[in-house]
Write an enzyme that holds these catalytic residues in place. Structure first.
Site, PDB file in Angstrom:
ATOM      1  N   HIS A   9       0.872  -1.189   0.000  1.00 47.21           N
ATOM      2  CA  HIS A   9       0.000   0.000   0.000  1.00 47.21           C
ATOM      3  C   HIS A   9       0.900   1.227   0.000  1.00 47.21           C
ATOM      4  O   HIS A   9       1.315   1.712   1.056  1.00 47.21           O
ATOM      5  CB  HIS A   9      -0.918  -0.042   1.234  1.00 47.21           C
ATOM      6  N   HIS A  11       1.415   4.789  -2.455  1.00 41.18           N
ATOM      7  CA  HIS A  11       1.063   5.644  -3.603  1.00 41.18           C
ATOM      8  C   HIS A  11       2.346   6.302  -4.087  1.00 41.18           C
ATOM      9  O   HIS A  11       2.981   7.034  -3.315  1.00 41.18           O
ATOM     10  CB  HIS A  11       0.059   6.711  -3.175  1.00 41.18           C
ATOM     11  N   HIS A 189      -9.377   0.843  -1.443  1.00 45.99           N
ATOM     12  CA  HIS A 189      -9.376   1.496  -0.138  1.00 45.99           C
ATOM     13  C   HIS A 189     -10.813   1.428   0.402  1.00 45.99           C
ATOM     14  O   HIS A 189     -11.765   1.768  -0.318  1.00 45.99           O
ATOM     15  CB  HIS A 189      -9.005   2.974  -0.261  1.00 45.99           C
ATOM     16  N   GLU A 192     -11.234   3.439   5.801  1.00 46.93           N
ATOM     17  CA  GLU A 192     -10.171   4.322   6.333  1.00 46.93           C
ATOM     18  C   GLU A 192     -10.871   5.412   7.141  1.00 46.93           C
ATOM     19  O   GLU A 192     -10.761   5.461   8.352  1.00 46.93           O
ATOM     20  CB  GLU A 192      -9.356   4.918   5.171  1.00 46.93           C
ATOM     21  N   ASP A 270       1.692   7.079   2.090  1.00 44.12           N
ATOM     22  CA  ASP A 270       2.287   8.265   1.446  1.00 44.12           C
ATOM     23  C   ASP A 270       3.470   8.715   2.306  1.00 44.12           C
ATOM     24  O   ASP A 270       3.382   9.728   3.018  1.00 44.12           O
ATOM     25  CB  ASP A 270       1.237   9.371   1.342  1.00 44.12           C
TER      26      ASP A 270
END
Ligand code: ADE
Ligand code: ZN
Length: 324
Positions: A9, A11, A189, A192, A270
């Protein structure tokens, strides 16, 4: 030596460090609305997912050429290698670029140029996953899938990201069916910031993994189902704290998810924005949740188990964890 692990996971746009943002802005003749790296880093004080996404999309403006995407991806792989990553399944957000007039070819060719040398340069195998932006129309996601068709030999699957609440997985039933028809693997996703019901809806789309998924704890039947089916969750602890999905690391539900029998993995999401790469997430868990070595090894084994690698390569990588 960090534990050998997979990152599932991540990005690629979320690996844009402020220094590289300034370098690329300069190279492309762009003036950023920040004067220094420190000035930009000071903007990384997020209150929720949307406040992060606003900056994340704004900074993609510095990514213009194939070389920009190659440099971004190379920088990530170099950092990932130092964090023990042996396999990475990397998300990219084509609509964040095509909406600015950057072509799908530029994005995919740029990223894959770096992936092509990753095994020899870093000993990291890679897969690429195209994410649809759920806060944009479903028809645009279908156009994006069509634009990616010439590149499907380089793309293993599709995912679903961006602002979650108000954009349920059911909005994307048709495009996920088309992606499956094209032979692509499916992830999304869910849970979250959004409710447990979005996780159920994502499963109805046919996804094989849930990205984040922490809100499944609100629904005991769903939790039992995820455990029984060994559906992996790609959990991102530092992200959850920085985006305030969880108050503090000490409150993070990861141990509860493991105790419920789920196939939990740890990932960075991220990392340029959330204060750490994947091994930094493992270390933060060890420190704040007192996870012992055996639990950390279980998480590393899970990361390979939950990957889209073939069985023999999973087994070889899991053996590295056992020997660590
Ligand atoms: N895009 C990049 N990071 C994301 C996250 N954590 N959730 C949803 N969309 C994203
Ligand atoms: Zn994410």
């Amino acid at each position: 030596m960090p534990l050998p692990k997979a990152e599932l996971h991540l990005h690629i746009e979320g690996t844009l460090e402020p220094e590289l943002a300034f370098t690329l802005a300069h190279r492309n003749g762009i003036t950023l609305p920040y004067t220094t790296v420190a000035d930009l880093r000071a903007a990384y004080d997020f209150t929720d997912l949307q406040s992060f996404l606003d900056l994340y999309y704004a900074l993609t403006d510095v990514l213009r050429t194939e070389a920009d995407f190659t440099d971004l991806t190379r920088a990530y792989l170099t950092r990932a290698a130092a964090q023990g990553v042996r396999h990475a399944e990397i998300f990219f957000d084509p609509q964040a670029h095509t909406a600015r007039g950057i072509t799908m070819d530029t994005v995919v060719n740029g990223i894959t140029a770096a992936l092509d040398t990753s095994e020899t340069d870093h000993g990291i195998s890679t897969h690429l996953i195209l994410c649809f932006l759920r806060d944009r129309p479903a028809a645009e996601a279908m156009d994006t899938l069509d634009a990616a068709r010439p590149h499907l030999d380089r793309i293993i699957g599709v995912g679903l990201d961006s602002a979650e609440v108000g954009h349920p997985p059911t909005k994307f039933t048709d495009v996920f069916a088309a992606a499956r028809e094209a032979g692509l693997r499916l992830v999304a996703h869910a849970g979250e910031e959004g409710p447990a019901d979005y996780i159920r809806q994502a499963l109805d789309l046919g996804v094989e993994r849930i990205d984040h998924g922490i809100r499944c704890l609100d629904d005991p039947d769903l939790l039992a189902h995820l455990a029984a089916t060994r559906t992996p969750l790609t959990v991102c602890p530092l992200s959850n704290v920085r985006l305030r999905a969880v108050d503090t690391l000490a409150d993070h539900p990861l141990p509860a998810l493991m105790d419920a029998g789920l196939l939990v993995t740890v990932n960075s999401d991220d990392p340029a924005y959330f204060g750490g790469y994947v091994d930094d997430n493992y270390r933060a868990l060890a420190e704040h949740l007192h996870l012992d070595r055996e639990r950390l090894r279980t998480l590393a084994r899970n990361s390979f188990e939950a990957s889209f690698l073939p069985r023999d390569r999973k087994d070889a990588l899991i053996a590295l964890v056992d020997a660590h």
